[in-house]
Scaffold this motif. Sequence first.
Motif, PDB file in Angstrom:
ATOM      1  N   ASN A 160      27.334  14.641  76.143  1.00  0.00           N
ATOM      2  CA  ASN A 160      27.337  14.064  77.490  1.00  0.00           C
ATOM      3  C   ASN A 160      26.424  14.849  78.440  1.00  0.00           C
ATOM      4  O   ASN A 160      25.679  14.263  79.236  1.00  0.00           O
ATOM      5  CB  ASN A 160      28.756  14.036  78.058  1.00  0.00           C
ATOM      6  CG  ASN A 160      29.590  12.894  77.489  1.00  0.00           C
ATOM      7  OD1 ASN A 160      29.049  11.856  77.114  1.00  0.00           O
ATOM      8  ND2 ASN A 160      30.891  13.095  77.409  1.00  0.00           N
ATOM      9  N   ASP A 161      26.488  16.183  78.345  1.00  0.00           N
ATOM     10  CA  ASP A 161      25.689  17.010  79.256  1.00  0.00           C
ATOM     11  C   ASP A 161      24.198  16.891  78.956  1.00  0.00           C
ATOM     12  O   ASP A 161      23.364  16.914  79.880  1.00  0.00           O
ATOM     13  CB  ASP A 161      26.116  18.472  79.151  1.00  0.00           C
ATOM     14  CG  ASP A 161      27.524  18.716  79.709  1.00  0.00           C
ATOM     15  OD1 ASP A 161      28.018  17.818  80.430  1.00  0.00           O
ATOM     16  OD2 ASP A 161      28.099  19.775  79.417  1.00  0.00           O
ATOM     17  N   SER A 162      23.847  16.758  77.696  1.00  0.00           N
ATOM     18  CA  SER A 162      22.431  16.740  77.311  1.00  0.00           C
ATOM     19  C   SER A 162      21.791  15.365  77.473  1.00  0.00           C
ATOM     20  O   SER A 162      20.628  15.261  77.878  1.00  0.00           O
ATOM     21  CB  SER A 162      22.273  17.201  75.850  1.00  0.00           C
ATOM     22  OG  SER A 162      22.762  18.515  75.678  1.00  0.00           O
ATOM     23  N   PHE A 163      22.550  14.307  77.155  1.00  0.00           N
ATOM     24  CA  PHE A 163      21.945  12.974  77.103  1.00  0.00           C
ATOM     25  C   PHE A 163      22.597  11.959  78.040  1.00  0.00           C
ATOM     26  O   PHE A 163      22.151  10.807  78.112  1.00  0.00           O
ATOM     27  CB  PHE A 163      22.009  12.438  75.661  1.00  0.00           C
ATOM     28  CG  PHE A 163      21.436  13.390  74.653  1.00  0.00           C
ATOM     29  CD1 PHE A 163      20.081  13.704  74.648  1.00  0.00           C
ATOM     30  CD2 PHE A 163      22.258  13.993  73.709  1.00  0.00           C
ATOM     31  CE1 PHE A 163      19.553  14.582  73.717  1.00  0.00           C
ATOM     32  CE2 PHE A 163      21.740  14.873  72.768  1.00  0.00           C
ATOM     33  CZ  PHE A 163      20.377  15.182  72.776  1.00  0.00           C
ATOM     34  N   GLY A 164      23.649  12.368  78.723  1.00  0.00           N
ATOM     35  CA  GLY A 164      24.311  11.465  79.646  1.00  0.00           C
ATOM     36  C   GLY A 164      25.511  10.762  79.026  1.00  0.00           C
ATOM     37  O   GLY A 164      25.671  10.693  77.800  1.00  0.00           O
ATOM     38  N   PRO A 171      19.191  10.573  71.166  1.00  0.00           N
ATOM     39  CA  PRO A 171      17.822  11.048  71.354  1.00  0.00           C
ATOM     40  C   PRO A 171      17.560  12.335  70.574  1.00  0.00           C
ATOM     41  O   PRO A 171      18.475  13.128  70.312  1.00  0.00           O
ATOM     42  CB  PRO A 171      17.736  11.298  72.868  1.00  0.00           C
ATOM     43  CG  PRO A 171      18.803  10.421  73.463  1.00  0.00           C
ATOM     44  CD  PRO A 171      19.908  10.401  72.457  1.00  0.00           C
ATOM     45  N   GLN A 172      16.302  12.512  70.195  1.00  0.00           N
ATOM     46  CA  GLN A 172      15.869  13.725  69.493  1.00  0.00           C
ATOM     47  C   GLN A 172      16.586  13.909  68.161  1.00  0.00           C
ATOM     48  O   GLN A 172      16.719  15.031  67.656  1.00  0.00           O
ATOM     49  CB  GLN A 172      16.072  14.967  70.381  1.00  0.00           C
ATOM     50  CG  GLN A 172      15.401  14.875  71.729  1.00  0.00           C
ATOM     51  CD  GLN A 172      15.808  15.990  72.660  1.00  0.00           C
ATOM     52  OE1 GLN A 172      16.310  17.037  72.228  1.00  0.00           O
ATOM     53  NE2 GLN A 172      15.592  15.799  73.964  1.00  0.00           N
TER      54      GLN A 172
END
Length: 339
Positions: free
Chosen positions: A225-229, A293-294
């Motif tokens: 959640n913190d990295s990609f929303g 992502p990534q």
Amino acid sequence: MMEMLTFPFYLERDGVTLARHPRSVGPDGSVYYAADLYEGEKIHLSYGDPQAILDKADELQIHIASFRPQAVSFVSCMARSLLLRDDTEKELHMSTYSPSQGFYAYGEFLRHGGSIMVSNMTLVMVGMREGKAAIKPVRLPRRENHFDERTSIMRHLVNFIQTTIGELEETKERYRELARKDMMTGLLNRGTMDLILRQMMDTSRGWHEPLSLIMLDVDNFKEINDSFGHDAGDKALRAIAGILQKNTRHGIDAPGRMGGDEFFVLLRNSDAERAREIAQRVHDAVVALDILPQHHPITTSIGIATAQPGDTAALLLKRTDEALYVAKRRSGKNSIAEL
């Protein structure tokens, strides 16, 4: 009064359907009924369709006429006369076929099993003869369908009411379904899980069937959640829900979401070996996901427990939760533990 005769109450009592119609209306608007309604009974609103009443009366008269009666006796409910009005005589065609007599009453006493109750809005017809029946054709007077303005309006109103009731039932069913499901994933929610777990425990004991429970949560979900929303986190949760549905038996097993990033699967008639097999399949399918992502990996920690003799629903849930924490404490998480 006429509206209440047109839409009488009906109820089920001791396996019998009984109608209840008003006898009078008081000055204050209170209604007096011609027969009893017990406190706590579930009552329904019905419709006195004149056409349907006359059609059923025709069926009854044909049945009686086939007996070749020499005399016929009628007892009809006063409410039928008040409802049918000018059509009242149309339900009494037998009077033109054989000598007849009868009267109106507010209801008939009915014995059913060991109970005596009053039946409203009924027509009782008794055919009598001495000796063998005379062989002659039965011809009842022809009755034309009768639809006055009031009947037409009522039919439209009944159609409206039936449609509205149907829509309300559909809406209630949707709300009941929503109350059972998790809005995010469409899986069962925690409250439903508690109920189904107790039911499955009872079945397991009664039929001597194995029962297993799987609990899993997403490793490092806060990091996703913190990295990609939160949209990415929600996407991951829905993907895991799909994996649980795909790898369990529809209508037999019960996959659900405990809340947050934690899931459960109730495995009916499943021993520890099958529970391990399902857990491994789910674990591998989650690892294979490539939706973030990534190419960020998604892994889960999984706890398993199988019901033991003397277990309660709470004990099985507690042991599965403990197994999950064992898996979470292992280095790197992404593992399966069993207690």
